[in-house]
Design an enzyme around this catalytic site. Sequence first.
Site, mmCIF file in Angstrom:
data_model
loop_
_atom_site.group_PDB
_atom_site.id
_atom_site.type_symbol
_atom_site.label_atom_id
_atom_site.label_comp_id
_atom_site.label_asym_id
_atom_site.label_seq_id
_atom_site.Cartn_x
_atom_site.Cartn_y
_atom_site.Cartn_z
ATOM 1 N N HIS A 78 -29.882 9.183 -10.364
ATOM 2 C CA HIS A 78 -29.078 10.017 -9.457
ATOM 3 C C HIS A 78 -28.168 9.107 -8.639
ATOM 4 O O HIS A 78 -28.510 7.956 -8.338
ATOM 5 C CB HIS A 78 -29.981 10.844 -8.532
ATOM 6 N N GLU A 121 -21.707 13.964 -12.173
ATOM 7 C CA GLU A 121 -21.518 14.308 -10.757
ATOM 8 C C GLU A 121 -20.579 13.284 -10.103
ATOM 9 O O GLU A 121 -21.004 12.156 -9.838
ATOM 10 C CB GLU A 121 -22.850 14.246 -10.002
HETATM 11 O O1 G3P Z 1 -28.226 16.396 -7.355
HETATM 12 C C1 G3P Z 1 -27.317 17.346 -6.917
HETATM 13 C C2 G3P Z 1 -26.266 16.778 -6.098
HETATM 14 O O2 G3P Z 1 -26.112 15.437 -6.011
HETATM 15 C C3 G3P Z 1 -25.111 17.624 -5.744
HETATM 16 O O3 G3P Z 1 -25.283 17.859 -4.399
HETATM 17 O O4 G3P Z 1 -25.020 19.069 -2.327
HETATM 18 O O5 G3P Z 1 -23.037 18.592 -3.739
HETATM 19 O O6 G3P Z 1 -24.695 20.277 -4.489
HETATM 20 P P1 G3P Z 1 -24.448 19.018 -3.710
#
Ligand code: G3P
EC number: 5.3.1.1
Length: 222
Positions: free
Chosen positions: A93, A141
């Site tokens: 992560h 992400e």
């Molecule tokens: O693991 C999920 C994450 O990093 C995204 O976070 O708060 O932007 O949905 P968020």
Amino acid sequence: MDSPFVLVNLKTYQEGMGSNAHRIAAAAEIVAKESGAVIGIAPAFTELHPMSHHYAIPVYAQHIDAITPGAHTGHILPEAVRSAGARGTLINHSERRLTLADIGACVESARRLHLETVVCTNNDATSAAAAALRPDYVAIEPPELIGSGVSVSKADPGIIERSVNAVRAVNPDVNVLTGAGIQSGECVKIAVDLGTCGVLLASSVVKADDPEAVLRDLVSLL
Ligand code: G3P
């Protein structure tokens, strides 16, 4: 396509600890049953066993270490995560980065233990590298959008598309998730339409006054 997958990472938010974790897991169970979507949670390690024990939703660890049983004080043993009831684990992560060698070792250990693997990445090049390790999922992400309230689906759909293509080119059996700022059914629909099988998200559900309502909205357009 199989049922869409919504994975809610509780991180170390106060709003995701203890009784709050139960509240979110109970909401996820209700909405999953109603909608047919698969809704999983990734709670703190200390909550893995109660969450797996009390709720009929898949539970994931937030991290494992590339270790085998022995003298590794303070590390997270993949076998322990498995025996606490986890279905799978996040690996690498953005808030818990690993070396490529350790990512590979974690994917191998998890595979040996029949734990599903969700390897997080930050761009299409790392998505391709992660896909070569044959995890179950690559989760793209963009770090700058995490926790920002700005959705990757709307702000940077190109990174989702490029990552889906990069992963497919390396290994079409690897599924793609996306995350960062995901907050509505529209965000999830865009991500799925771009070829992902679902989303990885946190703050919009964990910090919500009514997590059940947010979860219902997230799966409403699928
Ligand atoms: O693991 C999920 C994450 O990093 C995204 O976070 O708060 O932007 O949905 P968020």
